[in-house]
Design an enzyme around this catalytic site. Structure first.
Site, PDB file in Angstrom:
ATOM      1  N   ILE A 636       0.857  -1.184   0.000  1.00  0.00           N
ATOM      2  CA  ILE A 636       0.000   0.000   0.000  1.00  0.00           C
ATOM      3  C   ILE A 636       0.894   1.235   0.000  1.00  0.00           C
ATOM      4  O   ILE A 636       1.679   1.459   0.921  1.00  0.00           O
ATOM      5  CB  ILE A 636      -0.944  -0.013   1.215  1.00  0.00           C
ATOM      6  CG1 ILE A 636      -1.841  -1.256   1.170  1.00  0.00           C
ATOM      7  CG2 ILE A 636      -1.781   1.273   1.251  1.00  0.00           C
ATOM      8  CD1 ILE A 636      -2.584  -1.491  -0.137  1.00  0.00           C
ATOM      9  N   GLU A 712     -10.480  -1.687  -9.316  1.00  0.00           N
ATOM     10  CA  GLU A 712     -11.544  -2.580  -9.795  1.00  0.00           C
ATOM     11  C   GLU A 712     -11.973  -3.570  -8.712  1.00  0.00           C
ATOM     12  O   GLU A 712     -13.167  -3.755  -8.483  1.00  0.00           O
ATOM     13  CB  GLU A 712     -11.083  -3.364 -11.035  1.00  0.00           C
ATOM     14  CG  GLU A 712     -10.223  -2.597 -12.020  1.00  0.00           C
ATOM     15  CD  GLU A 712     -10.949  -1.524 -12.815  1.00  0.00           C
ATOM     16  OE1 GLU A 712     -12.188  -1.501 -12.824  1.00  0.00           O
ATOM     17  OE2 GLU A 712     -10.242  -0.694 -13.425  1.00  0.00           O
TER      18      GLU A 712
HETATM   19 MO1  MOS Z   1     -11.762   1.544 -15.096  1.00  0.00          MO
HETATM   20  S1  MOS Z   1     -13.551   0.650 -15.689  1.00  0.00           S
HETATM   21  O1  MOS Z   1     -10.689   0.802 -16.212  1.00  0.00           O
HETATM   22  O2  MOS Z   1     -12.007   3.186 -15.302  1.00  0.00           O
END
Ligand code: MOS
Length: 746
Positions: A636, A712
């Protein structure tokens, strides 16, 4: 791969470096630049869903107060990039693309068909209302379920079936589940509307303020559309008010703004309204998925079949990896996947946070929960029994994988093991209690990026790269990377982004900015330190025999000083090094990219989401009262922005699970709920305290900073966690999102 061979010091928990500008309103977004002689454009949208334009009467609009011109396919200047069927504004999808103002064909309701330009925004809106268009209507199809019966699915290599082992073996397994899962259209709806300000200097030079997740990619689209060299197109996006994928592409309205500004010779501002945000900048497509999973009685997966049906527009082929996660998330000898898309009279969908996998994980992670109940095995235990130690799809080792650690952190935090797993067995007063979990995965990658670094004689450091930050806090993370690598205090570092004239940075998508750009910033920092060493060695104060022979790793960089590790009295400030060399600054530009070595590995980030919900059995009203989200995203870099990223993903996940649903009236092909009154997103009262936890173990292979991505995976698997909690609370398996109260009481 180059290791960080220096010993460095300062790791502060850094505040968001652009936070003050954002909360005080000094941060400038695309639509907020004031230019002399600025004109205002408003797009007129098609009111039919399929067919063509028969006639346009723009006389009244042109005579309206302040109106300057009306542009349509009848009079638009030619866009040179449209020739030969080229698609200058395409994303990495197939098909021709919507070439705005190039022909009279209508592919979807809300398609932009004319641009009205006036001297104020209000006058442009009024003039646009006076444009009269006659259409020739044809039958349309906007309904995926109907299209599945009547329309041919697109064929092509992007839809290749996948098979490992034997197909459909789940059907013969001792324990199996089979189910259909449905995700409706979802819309990104960032706070900031898409906006473009374009102005031309002469015939062949254009500057564009744009809402975009990639200043370089937008620059390329405009270069291709207008056949201009790179140096003649400048794209600026200093601040972006949320993207979630909607700003990954350069959409037709941006080309329209360039066309309009060129025609009038004046700067033009074009801002989409909220309704246009539903039809012009993509959305997550509706998907119907069939999942079948089989296992031995002791919980070893024997087969997974995953099939998805989704849609694209009439003019482009949009595909995403809905079924991909099923191929590699769990160790399973037999896996087959299928994916089909149908062309509909809706605009082209696009990537939306967790593209593909957010949809696919709803089927897979709920399917696994169904299987866990069928087997009477704890869902976490089931996942552990089928833990993939190497990538089952590609037979490659992982660069790093700490998913077991992530499971454990979440299990401990939410108190998973003290739940009674029997459905409808837990109560708080009248309310049913449910616990659920779901996990997410997304490819962790590293692209190519360049970063410029300048150390000034006053000890301050400037870094630049042509990346856009749609909100994750890239400038903050890059400041931290540079500080970690140089030993310069974060307060003395400035990271500049959002201008295509800086060295090329990545488009902010696919959870790769920190990995890709962080590597470039790291490498530029390392190159800068090499220069400092060279200059210091030449300096009389520093120069001694032992220093002359010292290797880079013999030095320490700390608080803006270079020291000899073996004799810390040998010390010079960077300021003295630069000044002592008779310089005002030291500059480097470094390019950084993944190595051949990386091809020998598979690399993923992982998330595990846990929720606790309360359901009122009489009304079906449900509240998520706790959310624990754990991520294995490598090291992080910036704790605060990483927490924000995960919390934001969970908020998006709450919307996906409980509220979000784009509705089209298929009789007319028109949107029903294209506004914030009718399209619901979570508000403060819907969002519980969210606890974001990090495994925080560096990935030793992917890049020199040890970070994988997390944008994501922050949302992937969350909706499944909620649906699984709903089953635990109520005994009802809801397989269609969003999970609204009516579904719980019907
Ligand atoms: Mo993300 S859907 O690659 O902005």
């Amino acid at each position: 791969m180059e290791n960080n061979f220096f010993n460095v010091g300062i790791i502060d928990e850094l505040d968001r470096v652009d936070g003050k500008a954002k909360v005080t309103g000094t941060a400038k977004y695309a639509a907020e630049y004031e230019l002399p002689n600025l004109t205002y454009g408003v797009l007129v949208d098609s009111t039919i869903t399929n067919g063509s334009i028969a006639a346009i009467d723009s006389k009244a609009a042109e005579k309206a107060p302040g109106a300057i011109t009306v542009i349509s396919h009848l009079n638009s200047p030619k866009v040179p990039g449209y020739d030969a069927g080229a698609n200058p504004v395409k994303g990495p999808t197939g098909g021709k693309g919507l070439q705005i103002f190039n022909d009279n064909i209508i592919h979807f309701n809300g398609q932009p068909v004319a641009l009205v330009i006036a001297d104020t925004f209000e006058r442009a809106v009024y003039a646009a209302s006076l444009v009269k268009i006659q259409y020739k209507k044809e039958a349309h199809q906007t309904d995926l379920d109907e299209a599945k019966k009547n329309v041919l699915a697109l064929e092509g290599q992007r839809y290749n079936d996948y098979l490992r082992g034997e197909a459909d073996t789940y059907k013969n397994a001792p324990v199996k589940i089979e189910a259909e899962y449905i995700v409706p259209i979802e819309v990104h709806n960032p706070m900031e509307m898409h906006a473009t300000i374009a102005f031309w200097s002469g015939e062949d030079k254009v500057t564009v303020y744009e809402k975009t997740q990639g200043v370089k990619s937008t620059q390329r689209s405009i270069m291709q559309a207008f056949k201009l060299p790179e140096e003649n197109v400048q794209v600026i996006a200093k601040f972006v008010g949320g993207g979630f994928g909607a700003a990954l592409r350069t959409w037709p309205h941006a080309i329209a703004a360039c066309i309009g500004a060129k025609k009038t010779g004046k700067p033009l501002k074009l801002v989409l309204n909220r309704m246009q945000m539903f039809t012009m900048v993509g959305f997550r497509p509706h998907a119907v998925q069939k999942i079948g999973i089989g296992a031995t009685p002791d919980g070893k997966l024997t087969g997974i079949s995953h099939e998805a049906f989704s849609h694209t527009s009439q003019y482009e082929e949009f595909t995403e990896g809905i079924v991909n996660m099923s191929r590699f998330m769990y160790a399973c000898p037999n896996v087959n996947t299928r994916y089909k898309i149908y062309p509909l009279n809706i605009s082209t969908p696009t990537w939306m946070r967790g593209p593909g996998e957010a949809t696919g994980s709803f089927a897979l992670e709920c399917g696994l929960d169904e299987l866990a109940y069928a087997l009477k095995i704890d869902p976490i235990e089931l996942r552990i029994r089928n833990y993939a130690e190497t990538d089952p799809q590609r037979n490659l080792p992982y660069t790093s994988k700490f998913l077991k650690e992530a499971y454990q952190l979440g299990v401990d935090k939410i108190g998973w093991n003290s739940r009674n797993s029997t459905p409808r067995s837990m109560k708080e007063g009248e309310l049913l209690v449910g616990y659920g979990m779901g996990s997410g995965v997304f490819n962790a990658s590293r692209g190519t990026a360049r970063a410029f670094a300048r150390l000034n004689a006053d000890g301050t450091l400037l870094i630049q790269s042509a990346v856009a930050d749609s909100g994750p806090g890239t400038a903050t993370a890059m400041t931290q990377v540079a500080s970690n690598a140089t030993g310069i205090h974060v307060n003395k570092i400035t990271f500049e982004l959002g201008d295509s004239s800086y060295p090329p940075g990545p488009t902010q998508g696919g959870s790769t900015t920190t990995s890709t750009l962080g590597s470039a910033v790291h490498d530029a920092s390392v190159a800068l330190k090499k220069k400092i060493i060279e200059l210091a060695k030449e300096n009389a104060v520093f120069h001694t025999a032992d220093i002359h022979n010292a290797k880079p790793e013999d030095f320490v960089f700390e608080n803006g000083n270079i020291l000899l590790a073996a004799d810390r009295s040998k010390k010079m400030s960077f300021t003295d090094v630069v000044k002592g060399a008779g310089l005002t600054q030291v500059e480097v530009t470094e390019e950084s990219k993944g190595s051949e070595e990386l091809r020998k590995y598979a690399s993923y980030s992982y998330s595990v989401h846990f929720v606790k919900i309360l359901v009122n059995p009489a009304t079906g009203v449900m509240r998520i009262v706790r959310a624990v989200t754990v991520v294995d995203a490598g090291k992080i870099i910036s704790l605060k922005t990483a927490e924000s990223q995960m919390i934001g993903g969970v908020v998006g996940g709450i919307g996906m699970a409980l509220m979000e649903e784009g509705i089209i009236d298929h009789r007319y092909g028109r949107w029903v709920n294209n506004n914030f009154a009718d399209y619901h997103v979570p508000v403060q009262a819907d969002v519980p305290h969210i606890e974001a936890l990090f495994v925080d173990k560096p990935d030793p292979v992917l890049n020199p900073i040890g970070a994988k991505g997390m944008g994501e995976v922050a949302i992937i698997g969350f909706a499944a966690a909620v649906a699984n909690a709903v089953y635990h609370a109520t005994g009802k398996r809801i397989r269609e999102l969003p999970i609204t109260p009516d579904k719980l009481i019907s």
